[in-house]
Design a protein around this motif. Structure first.
Motif, PDB file in Angstrom:
ATOM      1  N   ASP A 131       0.820  -1.206   0.000  1.00 38.47           N
ATOM      2  CA  ASP A 131       0.000   0.000   0.000  1.00 38.47           C
ATOM      3  C   ASP A 131       0.857   1.259   0.000  1.00 38.47           C
ATOM      4  O   ASP A 131       2.068   1.228   0.250  1.00 38.47           O
ATOM      5  N   TYR A 132       0.173   2.381  -0.276  1.00 43.59           N
ATOM      6  CA  TYR A 132       0.659   3.751  -0.155  1.00 43.59           C
ATOM      7  C   TYR A 132       1.419   4.276  -1.367  1.00 43.59           C
ATOM      8  O   TYR A 132       1.222   5.419  -1.769  1.00 43.59           O
ATOM      9  N   LEU A 133       2.319   3.481  -1.996  1.00 45.33           N
ATOM     10  CA  LEU A 133       3.135   4.000  -3.083  1.00 45.33           C
ATOM     11  C   LEU A 133       2.832   3.289  -4.393  1.00 45.33           C
ATOM     12  O   LEU A 133       2.793   2.058  -4.447  1.00 45.33           O
ATOM     13  N   TYR A 134       2.622   4.081  -5.456  1.00 44.69           N
ATOM     14  CA  TYR A 134       2.408   3.533  -6.794  1.00 44.69           C
ATOM     15  C   TYR A 134       3.751   3.181  -7.426  1.00 44.69           C
ATOM     16  O   TYR A 134       4.800   3.726  -7.059  1.00 44.69           O
ATOM     17  N   ALA A 135       3.704   2.295  -8.407  1.00 48.96           N
ATOM     18  CA  ALA A 135       4.934   1.874  -9.091  1.00 48.96           C
ATOM     19  C   ALA A 135       5.317   2.849 -10.201  1.00 48.96           C
ATOM     20  O   ALA A 135       6.508   3.065 -10.458  1.00 48.96           O
ATOM     21  N   THR A 136       4.317   3.424 -10.865  1.00 52.02           N
ATOM     22  CA  THR A 136       4.563   4.333 -11.990  1.00 52.02           C
ATOM     23  C   THR A 136       3.522   5.444 -11.975  1.00 52.02           C
ATOM     24  O   THR A 136       2.515   5.362 -11.256  1.00 52.02           O
ATOM     25  N   PRO A 137       3.705   6.490 -12.778  1.00 54.42           N
ATOM     26  CA  PRO A 137       2.668   7.510 -12.930  1.00 54.42           C
ATOM     27  C   PRO A 137       1.387   6.887 -13.497  1.00 54.42           C
ATOM     28  O   PRO A 137       1.414   5.808 -14.094  1.00 54.42           O
ATOM     29  N   PRO A 138       0.243   7.568 -13.332  1.00 49.02           N
ATOM     30  CA  PRO A 138      -1.028   7.013 -13.819  1.00 49.02           C
ATOM     31  C   PRO A 138      -1.107   7.010 -15.333  1.00 49.02           C
ATOM     32  O   PRO A 138      -0.500   7.835 -16.011  1.00 49.02           O
ATOM     33  N   SER A 139      -1.857   6.072 -15.876  1.00 50.96           N
ATOM     34  CA  SER A 139      -2.133   6.054 -17.314  1.00 50.96           C
ATOM     35  C   SER A 139      -3.107   7.173 -17.661  1.00 50.96           C
ATOM     36  O   SER A 139      -3.764   7.755 -16.787  1.00 50.96           O
ATOM     37  N   GLU A 140      -3.218   7.452 -18.932  1.00 51.91           N
ATOM     38  CA  GLU A 140      -4.180   8.452 -19.393  1.00 51.91           C
ATOM     39  C   GLU A 140      -5.596   8.067 -18.992  1.00 51.91           C
ATOM     40  O   GLU A 140      -6.407   8.917 -18.600  1.00 51.91           O
ATOM     41  N   TYR A 141      -5.912   6.769 -19.081  1.00 54.32           N
ATOM     42  CA  TYR A 141      -7.257   6.315 -18.727  1.00 54.32           C
ATOM     43  C   TYR A 141      -7.569   6.626 -17.269  1.00 54.32           C
ATOM     44  O   TYR A 141      -8.648   7.150 -16.949  1.00 54.32           O
ATOM     45  N   LEU A 142      -6.655   6.292 -16.363  1.00 52.19           N
ATOM     46  CA  LEU A 142      -6.890   6.495 -14.940  1.00 52.19           C
ATOM     47  C   LEU A 142      -7.140   7.955 -14.617  1.00 52.19           C
ATOM     48  O   LEU A 142      -7.983   8.295 -13.786  1.00 52.19           O
ATOM     49  N   THR A 143      -6.398   8.836 -15.297  1.00 52.99           N
ATOM     50  CA  THR A 143      -6.550  10.272 -15.065  1.00 52.99           C
ATOM     51  C   THR A 143      -7.837  10.797 -15.678  1.00 52.99           C
ATOM     52  O   THR A 143      -8.602  11.530 -15.034  1.00 52.99           O
ATOM     53  N   LYS A 144      -8.099  10.412 -16.919  1.00 54.90           N
ATOM     54  CA  LYS A 144      -9.268  10.928 -17.641  1.00 54.90           C
ATOM     55  C   LYS A 144     -10.569  10.564 -16.938  1.00 54.90           C
ATOM     56  O   LYS A 144     -11.497  11.381 -16.863  1.00 54.90           O
ATOM     57  N   TYR A 145     -10.646   9.361 -16.406  1.00 55.47           N
ATOM     58  CA  TYR A 145     -11.894   8.915 -15.802  1.00 55.47           C
ATOM     59  C   TYR A 145     -11.910   9.043 -14.275  1.00 55.47           C
ATOM     60  O   TYR A 145     -12.801   8.517 -13.607  1.00 55.47           O
ATOM     61  N   GLY A 146     -10.931   9.760 -13.735  1.00 52.25           N
ATOM     62  CA  GLY A 146     -10.955  10.082 -12.312  1.00 52.25           C
ATOM     63  C   GLY A 146     -10.739   8.908 -11.382  1.00 52.25           C
ATOM     64  O   GLY A 146     -11.118   8.966 -10.207  1.00 52.25           O
ATOM     65  N   ILE A 147     -10.109   7.858 -11.864  1.00 51.92           N
ATOM     66  CA  ILE A 147      -9.876   6.693 -10.998  1.00 51.92           C
ATOM     67  C   ILE A 147      -8.646   6.907 -10.122  1.00 51.92           C
ATOM     68  O   ILE A 147      -8.598   6.436  -8.984  1.00 51.92           O
ATOM     69  N   ARG A 148      -7.661   7.631 -10.632  1.00 51.22           N
ATOM     70  CA  ARG A 148      -6.498   7.986  -9.818  1.00 51.22           C
ATOM     71  C   ARG A 148      -6.203   9.459 -10.016  1.00 51.22           C
ATOM     72  O   ARG A 148      -6.118   9.944 -11.149  1.00 51.22           O
ATOM     73  N   SER A 149      -6.015  10.199  -8.919  1.00 54.58           N
ATOM     74  CA  SER A 149      -5.674  11.618  -9.000  1.00 54.58           C
ATOM     75  C   SER A 149      -4.342  11.863  -8.296  1.00 54.58           C
ATOM     76  O   SER A 149      -3.784  10.974  -7.642  1.00 54.58           O
ATOM     77  N   ASP A 150      -3.846  13.073  -8.405  1.00 51.38           N
ATOM     78  CA  ASP A 150      -2.501  13.384  -7.926  1.00 51.38           C
ATOM     79  C   ASP A 150      -2.325  13.171  -6.430  1.00 51.38           C
ATOM     80  O   ASP A 150      -1.228  12.823  -5.974  1.00 51.38           O
ATOM     81  N   ASP A 151      -3.380  13.404  -5.643  1.00 54.34           N
ATOM     82  CA  ASP A 151      -3.228  13.297  -4.195  1.00 54.34           C
ATOM     83  C   ASP A 151      -3.692  11.954  -3.638  1.00 54.34           C
ATOM     84  O   ASP A 151      -3.814  11.788  -2.424  1.00 54.34           O
ATOM     85  N   ASP A 152      -3.937  10.977  -4.508  1.00 53.37           N
ATOM     86  CA  ASP A 152      -4.407   9.672  -4.031  1.00 53.37           C
ATOM     87  C   ASP A 152      -3.281   8.883  -3.363  1.00 53.37           C
ATOM     88  O   ASP A 152      -2.098   9.033  -3.688  1.00 53.37           O
ATOM     89  N   ILE A 153      -3.705   8.024  -2.438  1.00 46.98           N
ATOM     90  CA  ILE A 153      -2.819   7.090  -1.752  1.00 46.98           C
ATOM     91  C   ILE A 153      -3.275   5.689  -2.134  1.00 46.98           C
ATOM     92  O   ILE A 153      -4.467   5.377  -2.054  1.00 46.98           O
ATOM     93  N   LEU A 154      -2.366   4.852  -2.560  1.00 43.00           N
ATOM     94  CA  LEU A 154      -2.728   3.478  -2.920  1.00 43.00           C
ATOM     95  C   LEU A 154      -3.072   2.691  -1.656  1.00 43.00           C
ATOM     96  O   LEU A 154      -2.250   2.569  -0.756  1.00 43.00           O
ATOM     97  N   VAL A 155      -4.292   2.180  -1.602  1.00 41.86           N
ATOM     98  CA  VAL A 155      -4.707   1.355  -0.459  1.00 41.86           C
ATOM     99  C   VAL A 155      -5.443   0.114  -0.961  1.00 41.86           C
ATOM    100  O   VAL A 155      -5.946   0.080  -2.074  1.00 41.86           O
TER     101      VAL A 155
END
Length: 420
Positions: free
Chosen positions: A250-274
């Motif tokens: 948890d807590y840290l992502y492996a890479t920056p988000p894909s275009e899909y994740l950003t476009k559809y609001g599934i991952r944002s800049d201040d998210d924490i992986l849980v």
């Protein structure tokens, strides 16, 4: 605009309506873990609205307890979640609680009713296993409780979601009764089978969406355009750390988000992986997972149970359910349907990376359902998988809510014009 969510589950349908500006009067859900999830999500929306998401993030990072999180939230917000079964015995008390909540609102009307009764009783698989076609299953009649809310609160529109099997259960007689009592309650209705993939969800998931509106109004069943895109399932899997069975990262992502994740609001800049949590698998099952992944990677074919060497089979049935082991193929535009069975063993949702040899984590399953990464599911791992599998994808719900909102706003605009 107010709404009530019946048989709310983890709140996938509700999430879409809240994103479109609707205010929840009540979420009613009998499962204790799902109700807890609804409360935590209500806390998230309250804290976001008040610019205090740092409190929510502290909860996700296990720096404060759930009780401490709830102490930071207006108690009226948490009281919108009613952890009760909807039955003849409870309905008067539920009405009283909702009435009290409406008294404190500037708008005391219920504009929209949403929700769908538990669907297992209508499912095609369920009826295939039951020689009596679940004729006497009490879950077949929960739609009658739904209609009592229509009669009590007279919403302008309602959204009733269920599995396609509801249309043919009891040789179609059950759905005829659904339509009849909704008609008698004063509503025109239309039902269509819609696929979640139409709405930007990377999953093939067919559901009956029944929309009803008060007779004599000019509301209608909206048209939903197809969401044509270039995205692949890999776009929701590749930015999270690799896991071995039984691991949590948890807590840290492996890479920056894909275009899909950003476009559809599934991952944002201040998210924490849980909740990137994998279940434990034995070596026997992992060996079959390897066969399934190889079959897909090399031949682009699904593993059938009869492809497994006889000495490695644990079931004698080799004529039915031959696709009980299935890879979530990352090179396709859509995953196969996510269902609550993922809580049982994960064999139908094998991660495509042959180096990991595991089923999907809780967070990966949630993403396939289009839940944002900031959505926290309460309860043990099995309960979280059940909530995810049973949910309406929030992206699908949001598009439906958007059309409902447009109709209500257009009607309000016309009323204002007529008043002048």
């Amino acid at each position: 605009m107010n709404f009530i969510d019946l048989f709310a589950g983890a709140g996938g349908l509700s999430e879409g309506f809240i994103r479109q500006g609707f205010e929840p009067v009540a979420h009613i859900e009998m499962d204790a873990y799902a109700a807890q999830t609804l409360k935590t999500r209500a806390a998230y929306h309250y804290l976001k609205k008040n610019g205090r998401l740092d409190v929510y993030h502290r909860y996700l990072e296990n720096l404060i307890s759930r009780d401490e999180l709830y102490q930071e939230v207006d108690s009226k917000v948490l009281k919108t979640v009613l952890n009760r079964e909807i039955s003849n015995q409870s309905i008067d008390e539920l009405f009283q609680t909702i009435d009290e909540s409406l008294e404190n609102k500037e708008n005391s009307a219920v504009d929209v009713l949403i929700g769908g009764p538990p669907c297992q009783a209508y499912s095609l698989v369920g009826r295939a296993r039951d020689p009596y076609n679940k004729e006497h299953d009490p879950r077949n009649y929960l739609y009658q409780q739904y209609v009592k809310f229509l009669e009590k609160y007279k919403p302008k529109l309602f959204v009733f979601e269920n599995v396609p099997g509801i249309l043919t259960a009891g040789k179609g007689m059950l759905f005829e009764d659904v339509k009849r009592i909704m008609d008698e309650a004063g509503y025109n209705i239309e039902a269509r089978i819609l696929d979640a993939s139409m709405f930007g969800v990377l999953q093939k998931r067919r559901r009956v969406i029944l929309i009803g509106w008060v007779k004599g109004t000019d509301f209608f069943y909206p048209e939903f355009g197809e969401s044509n895109h270039k995205y692949l399932v890999s776009d929701i899997l590749n930015d999270v750390p690799a896991l071995q069975p039984g691991e949590t990262k948890d807590y840290l992502y492996a890479t920056p988000p894909s275009e899909y994740l950003t476009k559809y609001g599934i991952r944002s800049d201040d998210d924490i992986l849980v909740q990137h949590i994998s279940r434990v698998h034995n070596e026997h099952d992992r060996g079959i997972y390897r066969l399934a992944i190889d079959k897909w990677d090399i031949e682009k074919k699904r593993l059938k149970y009869t492809d497994i060497p006889e000495e490695n089979r644990t079931h004698k049935n080799i004529t039915a359910f031959l696709d009980r082991f299935k890879v979530v193929a990352m090179d396709l535009n859509y995953s196969h349907t996510m269902v609550a069975h993922i809580a049982k063993d994960g064999h139908y949702y094998i991660h495509p990376d042959i180096k990991q040899l595991r089923s999907l984590s809780v967070r990966e399953a949630a993403r396939i359902q289009s839940f944002p990464d900031n959505f926290f599911f309460e309860g043990p791992r099995t309960a979280t998988f059940t909530q995810i599998g049973n949910a309406v994808p929030p992206l699908m719900a949001e598009k439906i809510a958007e059309k409902i909102k447009q109709m209500l706003e257009n009607k309000l605009d016309r009323q204002i014009e007529l008043s002048f």
